[in-house]
Structures are given as structure tokens and as C-alpha cells.
Design an enzyme around this catalytic site. Structure first.
Site, PDB file in Angstrom:
ATOM      1  N   TYR A  48       0.829  -1.204   0.000  1.00  0.00           N
ATOM      2  CA  TYR A  48       0.000   0.000   0.000  1.00  0.00           C
ATOM      3  C   TYR A  48       0.869   1.262   0.000  1.00  0.00           C
ATOM      4  O   TYR A  48       0.364   2.357  -0.253  1.00  0.00           O
ATOM      5  CB  TYR A  48      -0.918   0.053   1.222  1.00  0.00           C
ATOM      6  CG  TYR A  48      -1.947  -1.035   1.327  1.00  0.00           C
ATOM      7  CD1 TYR A  48      -2.137  -1.963   0.307  1.00  0.00           C
ATOM      8  CD2 TYR A  48      -2.751  -1.147   2.461  1.00  0.00           C
ATOM      9  CE1 TYR A  48      -3.084  -2.973   0.426  1.00  0.00           C
ATOM     10  CE2 TYR A  48      -3.702  -2.144   2.587  1.00  0.00           C
ATOM     11  CZ  TYR A  48      -3.853  -3.066   1.566  1.00  0.00           C
ATOM     12  OH  TYR A  48      -4.800  -4.059   1.699  1.00  0.00           O
ATOM     13  N   HIS A 105       0.597 -11.505   2.350  1.00  0.00           N
ATOM     14  CA  HIS A 105      -0.429 -10.851   1.535  1.00  0.00           C
ATOM     15  C   HIS A 105      -1.105 -11.812   0.547  1.00  0.00           C
ATOM     16  O   HIS A 105      -2.319 -11.769   0.375  1.00  0.00           O
ATOM     17  CB  HIS A 105       0.189  -9.668   0.788  1.00  0.00           C
ATOM     18  CG  HIS A 105      -0.788  -8.564   0.517  1.00  0.00           C
ATOM     19  ND1 HIS A 105      -0.415  -7.247   0.383  1.00  0.00           N
ATOM     20  CD2 HIS A 105      -2.141  -8.564   0.379  1.00  0.00           C
ATOM     21  CE1 HIS A 105      -1.474  -6.498   0.144  1.00  0.00           C
ATOM     22  NE2 HIS A 105      -2.540  -7.275   0.145  1.00  0.00           N
TER      23      HIS A 105
END
Length: 275
Positions: A48, A105
């Protein structure tokens, strides 16, 4: 607020705050506003590119001990040494002494290093770099392999979950094994979910918004949604979903919206990979 508890004792609030695309000084302000509004679980990731913004907002809040800060290991750092260094870098970027929750992730199965990455997160936790560990986008076959090869299951599995994609099988697996299921994209993204007549009808019956209904539905199923909102008004509205109780019939009607092709971007973890 209702809470969810995992097999090894991790307890999380029933709603978490997503921070994707909340970057820079504007991101710090938005995340700080969310903390002021009462959000305590903050979800970030290396990919991010906003761990610094999250850390700054947390430090500025003066409420570090009340907050649960999450980040995620990207696929390019699944090798053991790289994974450990990545966790350390997450601490440096956030400016925090420890992260509360760290997740893999994506499993990236063709690379086949997710078990090695899981071992690295176990080591990072045992070294005190993080308090709890988990995964994202893992299917039962991936989770079974983690347990078989390391003897330890994640405390969290964060997956795509919304009314168009209810994920009943993974929810059941999580409930059976004491894994908290977190829901990313709980409000849909780039689709008409919040305009669907079922959601708007249920919302009208409760004098709520369709977004609040979608979030309350997730919680009713036992999944912890992670909506993102930059505006203080939307942050407050989303948080209020924790107080909305749907009937069993309403939950069933919303679940019936599920589609076999309900994934928002066709990101099937058995073949989709992210680095």
C-alpha cells in the site's frame, strides 16, 4: 463493540479500518480522523506504500496502546531472510516498536515459498517484532499445508468477502479452526452492490445505509469487514454498522446474492499472484 477471538487468543474488534490509498499527509489526516472517531484496528500493507502514514497517525494519536496496527508481507519477499528484513523495515517505516498483526499478503503458489514465509513470520513473532501473525487470500489447501509443515495455523485469514461473494467454505474452515476471517472489499468495488434492491430495501427497513447493511451482514456471518473511508462522515457511518442487527431472514436474503463469479477482479488465490 462485538469482538472475534482466534485459536491462540488474538482478539479483534468486529470492524476494522482499511487504509488502502490513504497516503501522504492527506492519508495521515484521514487515518487520524478514523482513530478519533473510534476505529482501533488499522489495516495496512507494504504494497500500500502507506506504512509511514499509518505510523505517523498512530504516533500522533497518543493512543498507541489502544490500537491494533496491521501490515502485510509482499510476494517478492517470501524468502526467509527477505521476509525478516521486510518486517524490520515495516517497523522502521511506521516508527513503532512492534506491530500488532502481520500477514502474508498472497500465497503465490507457483513460487511455492509461502511456507518459508510463514516460518519467517513465526520467527519474527518469537523475536518480538510482531505480536500476532496471519495470512491473506489463503485457501483451505494452503492453510492445511501450513499446519502440516509448521504445526501452526494463522490466527487471521483476510479474504475477499462481500454479498456477491460470501465465501461460505472459507468462513466455515475459519470457524472450525479458530481463524478470524477478515473481509477485504466488504462493500464491493466498481460494481452495483450498494445499489442492489435487496440491500436498499433492508437499509430502508432499518433506517440505515446500504453500506451499513453490507457491513452488518458480514459481522453477522462471523467475518470482520475492513471498509476504507477518507471522509469523517463516512467513517462514522461505517463504524455505526457495528450496532446494526439484521434478522436471520435478512442475512439469508443478502447471502443469496452470492455468485459463482462474484470476485471483483477475478483474483483467485490458486492462480492469481501479487509481488
Amino acid at each position: 463493540m462485538q469482538t472475534f477471538t482466534a485459536h491462540a487468543g488474538l482478539t479483534l474488534p468486529a470492524l476494522g479500518f482499511g487504509t488502502y490509498r490513504l497516503n501522504g499527509s492527506e492519508g495521515v489526516a484521514a487515518i487520524g480522523a478514523a482513530v478519533d472517531a473510534g476505529w482501533t484496528l488499522l489495516d495496512s500493507a507494504v504494497n500500500y506504500e502507506n506504512e509511514g502514514a499509518v505510523g505517523r497517525a498512530v504516533r500522533d494519536s497518543g493512543r498507541r496502546d489502544e490500537l491494533i496496527v496491521t501490515s502485510k508481507l509482499p510476494g517478492r519477499h517470501h524468502a526467509r531472510d527477505e521476509a525478516i528484513a521486510c518486517v524490520e523495515e515495516s517497523l522502521f517505516r511506521t516508527g513503532l516498536d512492534v506491530l500488532d498483526l502481520y500477514l502474508i499478503h498472497w500465497p503465490n503458489p507457483s513460487v511455492d515459498k509461502y511456507v518459508e514465509a510463514w516460518g519467517a513470520l513465526i520467527e519474527a513473532r518469537d523475536r518480538g517484532l510482531v505480536k500476532a501473525i496471519g495470512v491473506c487470500n489463503f485457501e483451505p489447501e494452503h492453510l492445511d499445508r501450513l499446519q502440516a509443515e509448521t504445526g501452526e495455523l494463522p490466527q487471521v485469514n483476510q479474504i475477499e468477502l462481500h454479498p456477491y461473494f460470501p465465501q461460505a467454505e472459507l468462513l466455515a474452515y475459519g470457524a472450525e479452526h479458530g481463524i478470524i476471517t477478515e473481509a477485504w472489499t466488504p462493500l464491493g468495488r466498481g460494481n452495483d452492490l450498494l445499489e442492489h434492491p435487496v440491500l436498499t430495501e433492508v437499509a430502508a427497513a432499518h433506517e440505515a445505509t446500504p453500506a451499513q447493511v453490507a457491513l452488518a451482514w458480514s459481522i453477522a456471518l462471523g467475518a470482520l469487514p475492513l471498509p476504507k473511508a477518507a471522509s469523517p462522515q463516512r467513517q462514522a457511518e461505517n463504524l455505526a454498522a457495528a450496532d446494526l442487527t439484521l434478522t436471520d431472514d435478512e442475512v439469508a436474503r443478502i447471502s443469496a446474492l452470492g455468485r459463482p463469479d462474484g470476485r471483483t477482479y477475478d483474483q483467485d488465490p490458486t492462480r492469481y499472484e501479487e509481488f
